[in-house]
Design a protein around this motif. Sequence first.
Motif, PDB file in Angstrom:
ATOM      1  N   UNK A 197      19.507 -48.948  25.856  1.00  8.34           N
ATOM      2  CA  UNK A 197      19.580 -49.210  24.423  1.00  8.34           C
ATOM      3  C   UNK A 197      19.345 -47.896  23.688  1.00  8.34           C
ATOM      4  N   UNK A 198      20.375 -47.363  23.055  1.00 13.73           N
ATOM      5  CA  UNK A 198      20.218 -46.059  22.395  1.00 13.73           C
ATOM      6  C   UNK A 198      19.279 -46.140  21.196  1.00 13.73           C
ATOM      7  N   UNK A 199      18.348 -45.186  21.142  1.00 10.81           N
ATOM      8  CA  UNK A 199      17.448 -45.060  19.999  1.00 10.81           C
ATOM      9  C   UNK A 199      17.330 -43.580  19.652  1.00 10.81           C
ATOM     10  N   UNK A 200      17.073 -43.270  18.389  1.00 10.05           N
ATOM     11  CA  UNK A 200      16.877 -41.865  18.017  1.00 10.05           C
ATOM     12  C   UNK A 200      15.756 -41.231  18.834  1.00 10.05           C
ATOM     13  N   UNK A 201      15.854 -39.947  19.027  1.00  4.88           N
ATOM     14  CA  UNK A 201      14.883 -39.212  19.832  1.00  4.88           C
ATOM     15  C   UNK A 201      13.476 -39.396  19.275  1.00  4.88           C
ATOM     16  N   UNK A 202      12.546 -39.726  20.148  1.00  5.46           N
ATOM     17  CA  UNK A 202      11.153 -39.871  19.762  1.00  5.46           C
ATOM     18  C   UNK A 202      10.764 -41.265  19.315  1.00  5.46           C
ATOM     19  N   UNK A 203      11.734 -42.133  19.051  1.00  2.30           N
ATOM     20  CA  UNK A 203      11.418 -43.496  18.636  1.00  2.30           C
ATOM     21  C   UNK A 203      10.933 -44.308  19.833  1.00  2.30           C
TER      22      UNK A 203
END
Length: 395
Positions: free
Chosen positions: A11-17
């Motif tokens: 599941x793609x999430x922004x970096x650091x999330x």
Amino acid sequence: MDREPANLPGIPMPKGWIWLCKQLDTVQEAWNYILHQAAADDLERCRQEAADLSDDGEGLAPYRVGGELLQVRSTGARGGFRWVAGNDDFLLMFKPGGAGWSITVRYLAAGLWEYGIDDLVERVKAILDKLGEPNDDDYRRLTRADIAYDFYAPGFAESATVRLAEGVLMPAKCKARTVTLPHLDKVTTFSRGGRIETLTLGSKSTLQVELYNKTLEITEASGKEWMYPIWEENGLPGAVRSDVWRLEIRFAKEWLQNRGIRRLSEFIEWQYALVREAVQSRRLTVPTNDSNRARWPLHPFWNVVQELTPVPFLAPRGRRVTARADAIKAQLIKMVGGISHSFYAIDNRGEDEISDVLALDRLYAAAKEFALKDPEQQRKLKRASERYRFIEEAR
């Protein structure tokens, strides 16, 4: 823990999330119970006692039912509810007259996070079995359910400008409150310094999806600091007290019944389909150059929630206590300190030199004398005792 505290695989999430957890945050049911006359009499007695203790219409009176200690309010609630009783885990609202479906139960956030819905339902049933009896074998109907998804999203606050609302897609007649855009009736935003802190899509009367800065809400409104250890158990970096955002989906009775959902068990069974429909019909997207807005990709919050639908609710975390008592005592000490300055200034007016140690001894003696002579002393002490009875319980 229920999962690894890292970005979810696939599941793609922004970096650091980091996705932290998912939980029922409020649930409400109607119960088809007939209230015994003796119970109605007890509730009315407690309501009147609470009213007698109150100077502002906000009185409370203790009411013990079996092993549960409740507080009965001096006022009822909208919808014809004459009696409201509850604690930090749930509220019970009663209509007079003894007709069926006259009791509404609201399971509160603290109880749901601490003990889980099954435990709360069992406790409520034990109470209602002492106050009345079911009018049918099928005696519970779901009228509201809120699901909360919490994220650690560092950096998002800086990017959440008022233009974020330009990515909202909803049915033409769907309602929200402030910023009017050409493609919507309305969209509700609360912003400060050009940054959105709350984005609300839809109406609580049907279906509402709200994204808001949960850490700010805790600091400025709810004081639910007991959430931080729960988040830390699920991946929030230690000592972090910012950048937690919540996407909350609020399902109302009408919307649920139109989809054949009448019982909590049915909601739990069909939650995945219901959540997917909710985030699609009240959705935030990332605008692109595509002229067909329907093809714009979902915003990361919405996309992750849609993909998270098979994930179970967070397991109950057990009783949580707060430091609210210490905080209130500190506030009271500051108030007394401020009053002592005024007392000294009045008592020593015209003197250029400060020769008294703030007149605290005389202030205390005068205040004590007033309290002991106050004919309302016992009533006021009892009122204060009820107000602060559950002060250290999570709410």
